[in-house]
Design a protein around this motif. Structure first.
Motif, PDB file in Angstrom:
ATOM      1  N   ASP A 289       0.839  -1.204   0.000  1.00  0.00           N
ATOM      2  CA  ASP A 289       0.000   0.000   0.000  1.00  0.00           C
ATOM      3  C   ASP A 289       0.871   1.251   0.000  1.00  0.00           C
ATOM      4  O   ASP A 289       0.551   2.247  -0.663  1.00  0.00           O
ATOM      5  N   GLY A 290       1.998   1.203   0.708  1.00  0.00           N
ATOM      6  CA  GLY A 290       2.918   2.339   0.679  1.00  0.00           C
ATOM      7  C   GLY A 290       3.522   2.480  -0.709  1.00  0.00           C
ATOM      8  O   GLY A 290       3.608   3.566  -1.273  1.00  0.00           O
TER       9      GLY A 290
ATOM     10  N   PHE B 136      -0.872  -5.283  -2.037  1.00  0.00           N
ATOM     11  CA  PHE B 136      -0.944  -5.944  -0.725  1.00  0.00           C
ATOM     12  C   PHE B 136      -1.254  -4.839   0.292  1.00  0.00           C
ATOM     13  O   PHE B 136      -0.357  -4.072   0.660  1.00  0.00           O
TER      14      PHE B 136
ATOM     15  N   VAL C 259      -0.016  -0.567   6.673  1.00  0.00           N
ATOM     16  CA  VAL C 259       1.229  -0.053   7.288  1.00  0.00           C
ATOM     17  C   VAL C 259       2.400  -0.241   6.322  1.00  0.00           C
ATOM     18  O   VAL C 259       2.298  -0.973   5.352  1.00  0.00           O
ATOM     19  N   PHE C 260       3.523   0.399   6.634  1.00  0.00           N
ATOM     20  CA  PHE C 260       4.797   0.073   5.982  1.00  0.00           C
ATOM     21  C   PHE C 260       5.352  -1.121   6.766  1.00  0.00           C
ATOM     22  O   PHE C 260       5.938  -0.942   7.841  1.00  0.00           O
TER      23      PHE C 260
HETATM   24 MG   LIG Z   1       2.099  -2.153   3.552  1.00  0.00          MG
END
Ligand SMILES: [Mg+2]
Ligand SMILES: Cc1ncc(C[n+]2csc(CCOP(=O)(O)OP(=O)(O)O)c2C)c(N)n1
Ligand code: SF4
Length: 310
Positions: free
Chosen positions: A105-106, A131, A135-136
């Motif tokens: 997502d990041g 995915f 979060v990272f």
């Molecule tokens: Mg992530």
């Protein structure tokens, strides 16, 4: 689950053909949702008759970026946020390849967000799996573009002041022609959605909810989930842009209110970028890369092109 080999013989494809020989065991943490993506891909690829040598998997940077280390297809582990431009170039050079781009997502909604928008707008023929663990993960759990408002992490110790991005709506307004959300906890649906995305001619965007038990303990683990196609509570036409938009908006709100809505959200038959370029006569019908192996092929060099435009 069969395919034709190079000399035209039909043969069965086993999902284990997609297990990488040099790194068969992923190093993701126990319980990581990324295992779900890998498993669904290994099931979907033989189901749609693809062999390892017909597929290119291009990934970004993150825990998710390790996908192509564990999947025995052609692979390109790019830099952070740049899987899509590399995937586009590969598809333009060899239209015969089944291109799957993937990242976190990041990677896809943050640093690579611009590429996401324009690859969707141009409708490049590929499958893009994000995915989404909110979060990272790789860099130890910092707040990401999909983290909910109020989310606490090392980078937002007092709670995230920002609202999360709306991935499905962003895909729709940008121009993606297949948009779905699935979850690692829903393996059958995940496999079916990946298979549909691969078969789709155009940019297929899958927001894949992948729980990160190591760094996102506060997040829901995406259970129970609701399949919007299976549930009697939802009735909308996935080919109708306005109805799809309303359903996406509801799903994006619901995720952070405790209901995980998954399924297909939008499908459109708009021709892919590759098809349009072929129709304009700007892209050969046969994969460009094949000319490299063809001694009789006539090449139009870039300096010839320049001459033509003088
Ligand atoms: Mg992530
Ligand atoms: C240009 C650049 N900036 C920052 C980083 C550091 N970095 C590596 S992975 C990552 C974030 C990964 O998060 P996400 O894309 O969500 O993937 P996940 O690990 O959660 O699967 C960052 C910031 C980098 N590698 N390159
Ligand atoms: S840190 Fe999170 S995303 Fe990364 S492998 Fe572990 S559980 Fe998965």
């Amino acid at each position: 689950m069969s395919a034709f080999n190079a000399i035209g013989e039909e043969r069965d494809i086993d999902r284990e053909e997609f297990t990488a020989g040099n790194e068969p065991q992923p190093t993701w943490c126990p319980g990581c949702g990324d295992f779900g993506v890998l498993k669904a891909l290994k099931q979907a690829l033989p189901e749609v008759g693809r062999t390892p040598e017909e597929v290119l998997t291009v990934t970004g940077i993150g825990c998710s970026g390790k996908l192509n280390s564990y999947l025995d297809t052609y692979g390109f582990h790019t830099i952070h946020g740049r899987s899509l431009p590399v995937a586009r170039a590969a598809k333009l050079a060899n239209d015969g390849l089944e291109v799957i781009a993937a990242g976190g997502d990041g990677d896809g909604y943050g640093i690579g967000g611009n590429h996401f928008m324009h690859t969707a707008r141009e409708n490049h023929d590929m499958t893009y799996i994000v995915f989404n663990n909110e979060v990272f993960g790789l860099t130890k759990g910092q707040t990401s573009p999909t983290s909910p408002k109020g989310h606490k992490s090392k980078t937002t110790p007092h709670g995230n002041a920002k609202s999360p991005i709306r991935p499905l709506s962003l895909g729709l307004t940008s121009g993606a022609t297949y948009i779905a959300r699935t979850a690692a906890v829903n393996p059958n649906q995940a496999k079916e959605i990946i298979a549909e995305a691969i078969e789709h001619d155009g940019f297929a965007h899958i927001d894949f909810l992948t729980q990160c038990p190591t760094w996102n303990k506060d997040a829901r683990q995406y259970v129970p989930y609701v399949d919007v196609q299976e549930s009697d509570d939802y009735d909308f036409d996935i080919t109708d842009r306005e109805e799809a938009q309303d359903m996406m908006f509801e799903a994006e709100n619901a995720l952070h209110e405790g209901t995980v809505l998954t399924g297909r959200f939008f499908v459109d038959e708009r021709p892919s970028y590759q098809e349009q370029k072929k129709d304009l006569g700007e892209m050969p019908r046969e994969p460009l890369a094949e000319r490299y192996f063809d001694d009789d092929a006539e090449w139009e060099r870039s300096y010839d092109l320049l001459d033509r435009h003088k």
